[in-house]
Design an enzyme around this catalytic site. Sequence first.
Site, PDB file in Angstrom:
ATOM      1  N   GLU A  74      65.224  29.831  32.663  1.00 17.65           N
ATOM      2  CA  GLU A  74      66.598  29.441  32.361  1.00 17.65           C
ATOM      3  C   GLU A  74      67.548  30.126  33.335  1.00 17.65           C
ATOM      4  O   GLU A  74      67.272  31.213  33.843  1.00 17.65           O
ATOM      5  CB  GLU A  74      66.924  29.857  30.921  1.00 17.65           C
TER       6      GLU A  74
ATOM      7  N   ARG B  67      68.512  32.871   9.498  1.00 21.66           N
ATOM      8  CA  ARG B  67      68.492  33.923   8.484  1.00 21.66           C
ATOM      9  C   ARG B  67      69.858  34.592   8.445  1.00 21.66           C
ATOM     10  O   ARG B  67      70.718  34.311   9.272  1.00 21.66           O
ATOM     11  CB  ARG B  67      67.421  34.962   8.821  1.00 21.66           C
TER      12      ARG B  67
ATOM     13  N   LYS C 296      62.188  28.664  21.415  1.00 18.10           N
ATOM     14  CA  LYS C 296      63.385  28.541  22.239  1.00 18.10           C
ATOM     15  C   LYS C 296      63.442  27.228  23.019  1.00 18.10           C
ATOM     16  O   LYS C 296      64.523  26.659  23.207  1.00 18.10           O
ATOM     17  CB  LYS C 296      63.480  29.735  23.202  1.00 18.10           C
TER      18      LYS C 296
END
Length: 353
Positions: free
Chosen positions: A88, A201, A4
């Site tokens: 975050e 994906r 991330k």
Amino acid sequence: MGDKINARNLMAAAGVPVAPGTTDPAADLDAAVAAATEIGYPVMVKAAAGGGGMGMGVATDEAALRIEYDKVRAFAERMFGDGSVLIERYFPRVRHVEVQILGLADGRVVALGERECSVQRRNQKLVEESPSPAVSPELRERFLAAAVRAGEAVGYRNAGTVECLLVPRQRNLADDSSGSGSGSGSGSGSEEFFFLEMNTRLQVEHPVTEYVYGVDLVEEQLRVASGLAPTFDPDALAPRGHAIELRINAEDPKRFLPGPGAIKTWNEPTGEGVRVDSGYVAGNTVTPFYDSLMAKLIVSGSDRAEAVERARAAVAAFEIAGPKCNLPFHAELLENEEFLSGDYDTGIVPRMR
């Protein structure tokens, strides 16, 4: 893109909006506290290697951060073998909107619209729909452009999803006195969005995009892998109608706790605009060792109202006996005024409970 922090940094460099947060892992608790103080509370504490809604915690002040940091780090080390932690900005009220992209064999990246994924429990999706009822044509243009930039920045090939948080600016300022509207937003306008993560994906909810855009994403990703051109014209993509996917899980419809067991009855609904993707029949057993997803109920219609009506009928006709099942939750959701208005966010399920 599986890390991330690395993904955030790559996206920021490519001009994709990212929420205020750390550019390096918070090496220890002191570093996490310093980062949170600079970013401003509340903050989200995330496992850098996490996914699927796992490895996250919210801290509204330093005391909570000290607890969440240790919890998330220990969980990340145990589950992912990587204890790296990201701090975050946390937005109390957001929508989860994602863009389906396809990196073609010739190097181009195209976007096939967005999906609304805000109906969640424990940060995991229960319902997805396309198009998002929250996204205007102008906002959609910005969303898709950012997603294409994200794919191009990493030379992406094949099917993938760029997930974002959509923050209604006016609602956010009213609900969050700490000023979470600050930071690198998406530009002018009444709303801003931020890159969340990229799933490299094909995702569970891909059928709603297939219905709305008339594209078989499984076929297209195989064509990309084979070096072939797509079956569609990338310059002529346009949405048609509306589609909704309901995840049918073996779980309690109130507390969402797993409820495995032997399937005594399994009768799937049929009809126009109704599709069921499943791996179970009567006589099978849902075990506790795997994901609780039993089936995906996908409905489509000429517009959102027709799709909702078909969803109601399909849920009522779907018969499952044996394991616990969340069909009653979906029936409740499809009558919920907040959901029906289209003006909902990731807090809708807790508010229903």
